[in-house]
Design a protein around this motif. Structure first.
Motif, PDB file in Angstrom:
ATOM      1  N   SER A 114       0.845  -1.119  -0.170  1.00 27.52           N
ATOM      2  CA  SER A 114      -0.031   0.067  -0.118  1.00 27.52           C
ATOM      3  C   SER A 114       0.998   1.324   0.001  1.00 27.52           C
ATOM      4  N   SER A 115       1.787   1.234   0.774  1.00 27.31           N
ATOM      5  CA  SER A 115       2.879   2.212   0.839  1.00 27.31           C
ATOM      6  C   SER A 115       3.621   2.544  -0.518  1.00 27.31           C
ATOM      7  N   VAL A 116       3.884   1.693  -1.374  1.00 27.53           N
ATOM      8  CA  VAL A 116       4.519   2.066  -2.432  1.00 27.53           C
ATOM      9  C   VAL A 116       3.577   2.107  -3.568  1.00 27.53           C
ATOM     10  N   GLY A 117       2.181   1.820  -3.814  1.00 26.74           N
ATOM     11  CA  GLY A 117       1.375   2.043  -4.798  1.00 26.74           C
ATOM     12  C   GLY A 117       1.026   0.601  -5.527  1.00 26.74           C
ATOM     13  N   ALA A 118       1.503  -0.279  -4.970  1.00 24.50           N
ATOM     14  CA  ALA A 118       1.459  -1.806  -5.828  1.00 24.50           C
ATOM     15  C   ALA A 118      -0.059  -2.323  -5.792  1.00 24.50           C
ATOM     16  N   LYS A 119      -0.859  -1.743  -6.502  1.00 26.22           N
ATOM     17  CA  LYS A 119      -2.289  -1.819  -6.175  1.00 26.22           C
ATOM     18  C   LYS A 119      -2.860  -3.284  -6.394  1.00 26.22           C
ATOM     19  N   ARG A 120      -2.225  -4.221  -7.447  1.00 27.76           N
ATOM     20  CA  ARG A 120      -2.682  -5.380  -7.371  1.00 27.76           C
ATOM     21  C   ARG A 120      -2.215  -6.400  -6.527  1.00 27.76           C
ATOM     22  N   VAL A 121      -0.798  -6.319  -5.901  1.00 28.74           N
ATOM     23  CA  VAL A 121      -0.462  -6.896  -4.993  1.00 28.74           C
ATOM     24  C   VAL A 121      -1.106  -6.808  -3.550  1.00 28.74           C
ATOM     25  N   LYS A 122      -1.504  -5.514  -3.456  1.00 24.30           N
ATOM     26  CA  LYS A 122      -2.130  -4.889  -2.113  1.00 24.30           C
ATOM     27  C   LYS A 122      -3.697  -5.647  -2.116  1.00 24.30           C
ATOM     28  N   GLY A 123      -4.419  -5.844  -3.258  1.00 21.74           N
ATOM     29  CA  GLY A 123      -5.687  -6.263  -3.480  1.00 21.74           C
ATOM     30  C   GLY A 123      -5.308  -7.883  -3.148  1.00 21.74           C
ATOM     31  N   LEU A 124      -4.339  -8.551  -3.687  1.00 19.67           N
ATOM     32  CA  LEU A 124      -4.253 -10.006  -3.135  1.00 19.67           C
ATOM     33  C   LEU A 124      -3.969 -10.188  -2.256  1.00 19.67           C
ATOM     34  N   CYS A 125      -3.420  -9.348  -1.243  1.00 18.30           N
ATOM     35  CA  CYS A 125      -3.142  -9.542   0.247  1.00 18.30           C
ATOM     36  C   CYS A 125      -4.353  -9.535   1.073  1.00 18.30           C
ATOM     37  N   VAL A 126      -5.131  -8.477   0.349  1.00 15.18           N
ATOM     38  CA  VAL A 126      -6.673  -8.694   1.292  1.00 15.18           C
ATOM     39  C   VAL A 126      -7.331  -9.898   1.154  1.00 15.18           C
ATOM     40  N   THR A 127      -7.334 -10.460  -0.144  1.00 15.08           N
ATOM     41  CA  THR A 127      -8.114 -11.730  -0.152  1.00 15.08           C
ATOM     42  C   THR A 127      -7.177 -12.780   0.755  1.00 15.08           C
ATOM     43  N   LEU A 128      -5.780 -12.714   0.502  1.00 14.76           N
ATOM     44  CA  LEU A 128      -5.063 -13.658   1.253  1.00 14.76           C
ATOM     45  C   LEU A 128      -5.411 -13.467   2.829  1.00 14.76           C
ATOM     46  N   LYS A 129      -5.409 -12.363   3.332  1.00 11.98           N
ATOM     47  CA  LYS A 129      -5.877 -12.048   4.805  1.00 11.98           C
ATOM     48  C   LYS A 129      -7.023 -12.710   5.126  1.00 11.98           C
ATOM     49  N   GLU A 130      -8.082 -12.583   4.389  1.00 11.27           N
ATOM     50  CA  GLU A 130      -9.316 -13.220   4.518  1.00 11.27           C
ATOM     51  C   GLU A 130      -9.351 -14.511   4.601  1.00 11.27           C
ATOM     52  N   CYS A 131      -8.500 -15.073   3.746  1.00  8.68           N
ATOM     53  CA  CYS A 131      -8.574 -16.920   3.624  1.00  8.68           C
ATOM     54  C   CYS A 131      -7.576 -17.187   4.802  1.00  8.68           C
ATOM     55  N   CYS A 132      -6.931 -16.342   5.383  1.00  7.70           N
ATOM     56  CA  CYS A 132      -6.119 -16.915   6.631  1.00  7.70           C
ATOM     57  C   CYS A 132      -6.839 -16.540   7.766  1.00  7.70           C
ATOM     58  N   ASP A 133      -7.637 -15.631   7.830  1.00 11.89           N
ATOM     59  CA  ASP A 133      -8.533 -15.387   9.046  1.00 11.89           C
ATOM     60  C   ASP A 133      -9.687 -16.616   9.211  1.00 11.89           C
ATOM     61  N   SER A 134     -10.103 -16.934   8.050  1.00  8.21           N
ATOM     62  CA  SER A 134     -10.993 -18.002   7.911  1.00  8.21           C
ATOM     63  C   SER A 134     -10.146 -19.485   8.065  1.00  8.21           C
ATOM     64  N   GLN A 135      -9.124 -19.376   8.112  1.00  7.85           N
ATOM     65  CA  GLN A 135      -8.106 -20.600   8.254  1.00  7.85           C
ATOM     66  C   GLN A 135      -8.359 -21.584   6.878  1.00  7.85           C
ATOM     67  N   ASN A 136      -8.664 -20.971   5.727  1.00  6.95           N
ATOM     68  CA  ASN A 136      -8.984 -21.742   4.580  1.00  6.95           C
ATOM     69  C   ASN A 136      -7.602 -21.979   3.951  1.00  6.95           C
ATOM     70  N   TYR A 137      -7.296 -23.071   4.423  1.00  9.06           N
ATOM     71  CA  TYR A 137      -6.086 -23.756   3.974  1.00  9.06           C
ATOM     72  C   TYR A 137      -5.624 -23.515   2.346  1.00  9.06           C
ATOM     73  N   GLU A 138      -6.693 -24.139   1.711  1.00 10.44           N
ATOM     74  CA  GLU A 138      -6.408 -24.228   0.161  1.00 10.44           C
ATOM     75  C   GLU A 138      -6.372 -22.820  -0.486  1.00 10.44           C
ATOM     76  N   GLY A 139      -7.481 -21.987   0.108  1.00 11.90           N
ATOM     77  CA  GLY A 139      -7.444 -20.691  -0.410  1.00 11.90           C
ATOM     78  C   GLY A 139      -6.051 -19.793  -0.174  1.00 11.90           C
ATOM     79  N   CYS A 140      -5.416 -20.052   1.167  1.00 14.23           N
ATOM     80  CA  CYS A 140      -4.192 -19.517   1.223  1.00 14.23           C
ATOM     81  C   CYS A 140      -3.364 -19.905   0.219  1.00 14.23           C
ATOM     82  N   VAL A 141      -3.004 -21.079   0.242  1.00 13.55           N
ATOM     83  CA  VAL A 141      -1.971 -21.566  -0.616  1.00 13.55           C
ATOM     84  C   VAL A 141      -2.119 -21.028  -2.275  1.00 13.55           C
ATOM     85  N   ARG A 142      -3.466 -20.928  -2.712  1.00 12.96           N
ATOM     86  CA  ARG A 142      -3.757 -20.205  -3.940  1.00 12.96           C
ATOM     87  C   ARG A 142      -3.375 -18.713  -3.929  1.00 12.96           C
TER      88      ARG A 142
END
Lengths: 204, 231
Positions: free
Chosen positions: A138-166
């Protein structure tokens, strides 16, 4: 190559001797036709040829920058970083994004290792790493990377293993893609400067 | 490193120095705004450091709340030994940090005797109302949403000069300097930047402060007129 250039200059265009290194530089960056063209012409023609080259490079630079924003690779935080660059720190943006990519590598590898512990995955660790990555992207303006991090965080919070790996695989691909694109952008900047031109201000 | 002016040339080695948390200001001049920045992320530290330097602040960047307390001399409940050296005009800290959060750091600073008057600004990537309220209740001056932009830092700078003027008047007693001339109006100061040299407190940093980028020029000159302690 050096020797050949020397002979050309000495025999055909002695007045261009002082510019020879510049021309060699341009030749090496795939503009050979200008190099040989310039050997046989008086310097005014050469200047015009150089101006054409600079204009072409500047146009390519503008188009490429705009495409990076339109395709969602960068957002206006990247523009903010450019504001912080000046003659005193001319490579500020390049240096910050380099540190960012090193951060990506480190954090992604931490997360991959954590996810590898099948049956005993430390989702807290993955969560804190992705939080850090989200912050720096977010600090460097890497928009797509940041978006994917948001998704990854959600998978992580719900402990969705497959989702996290993908998702982690996608983050990995995405940061490498951005890295390559920004490298191309910085190369273009360098070519413009080497040709004696100024890097244009791009309005998004 | 020679005396640091408003705009610094931040080289890679310096960036790494900031990253390790080793980069500290050389013996401070009392005439420059000194900011302590606290963030566990290297990238964020580099960016905030640059943002602050471009608005002509002297910056010390550390990577954790503990290092911040160590720097301030608050880690073992003793007052800072060299008060002049540890003049800090603003503390800006990330909220989410491992070990000690920004909120906890804020509390410790506000509990201290020597630094409780120093404005503390919290930065966070999350816009959580309860978090913001809690920080403001605890005495935080402001709350910035990340990613931090130049406009945010300039805003901080503008209310900082108000606080620094009050602090500078306090400092003058300690530094036994002669009273400053009456402050000139901001318009006249913008027209002739040599007005800064007329102050009896003018120091060598004048040259540094005059060589900065145009957008920060007005803010620095403004601040030097409002706070005569600054050159």
């Amino acid at each position: 190559m050096e020797k050949l250039c020397d002979y050309f200059f000495i025999y055909f265009c002695p007045n261009l001797m002082i510019c020879k290194n510049l021309f060699i530089g341009i030749a090496i960056s795939n503009k050979l036709y200008i190099f040989f063209f310039s050997l046989l012409l008086p310097s005014r023609r050469v200047e015009r040829a150089m101006d054409t080259l600079i204009a072409q490079l500047q146009r390519r630079f503008c188009d490429f920058t705009i495409s990076l924003y339109h395709q969602g690779f960068l957002d206006d935080q990247f523009t903010e970083l450019k504001k912080l660059q000046d003659e005193c720190s001319p490579d500020f943006v390049a240096e910050v994004v380099t540190l960012f990519f090193e951060d990506c590598e480190k954090l992604i590898s931490n997360m991959a290792r954590a996810l590898d512990q099948t049956g005993n995955v430390d989702f807290k660790l993955v969560g804190s790493s992705v939080h850090q990555l989200k912050g720096s992207s977010s600090s460097v303006g890497a928009k797509r990377v940041k978006g994917l991090c948001v998704t990854l965080k959600e998978c992580c919070d719900s402990q969705n293993y497959e989702g996290c790996v993908r998702c982690l695989q996608q983050v990995d691909i995405e940061y490498k893609t951005l890295k390559a694109k920004l490298q191309d952008l910085f190369n273009l900047e360098q070519q413009i400067v080497q040709a004696g031109g100024r890097i244009p201000q791009v309005d998004i | 490193m020679a005396k640091d002016g408003g705009v610094s040339c931040l080289r890679r080695s310096e960036m790494i120095g900031i990253g390790i948390g080793e980069l500290e200001s050389p013996p401070l001049d009392s005439d420059q705004v000194h900011v302590l920045a606290v963030d566990d992320s290297l990238v964020d530290r580099i960016v905030i450091e640059r943002l602050l330097r471009i608005t002509s602040c002297k910056v010390t960047a550390v990577d954790s709340g503990w290092r911040a307390l160590e720097f301030l001399g608050l880690d073992d409940d003793k007052a800072a030994v060299e008060f002049d050296r540890l003049k800090v005009d603003l503390i800006i800290t990330d909220y989410c940090m491992p070990g000690m959060t920004g909120y906890e750091l804020l509390k410790k600073i506000k509990e201290s005797t020597s630094f409780k008057e120093v404005p503390v600004v919290i930065m966070s990537s999350e816009n959580v109302m309860t978090r913001i309220d809690r920080c403001l209740e605890e005495g935080a001056e402001d709350f910035l949403l990340k990613p931090v932009k130049l406009a945010d830092v300039k805003r901080l700078r503008s209310y900082l000069t108000r606080d620094v003027k009050v602090a500078a008047e306090g400092n003058k007693r300690k530094l036994t300097t002669p009273p400053p001339p009456p402050p000139l109006s901001s318009t006249s100061s913008m027209e002739s930047s040599d007005s800064t040299v007329e102050s009896p407190l003018s120091m060598v940093d004048d040259e540094d402060s005059l060589t900065m980028s145009p957008e920060s020029a007005t803010s620095l000159v403004d601040s030097s007129m409002r706070s005569p302690g600054l050159a």
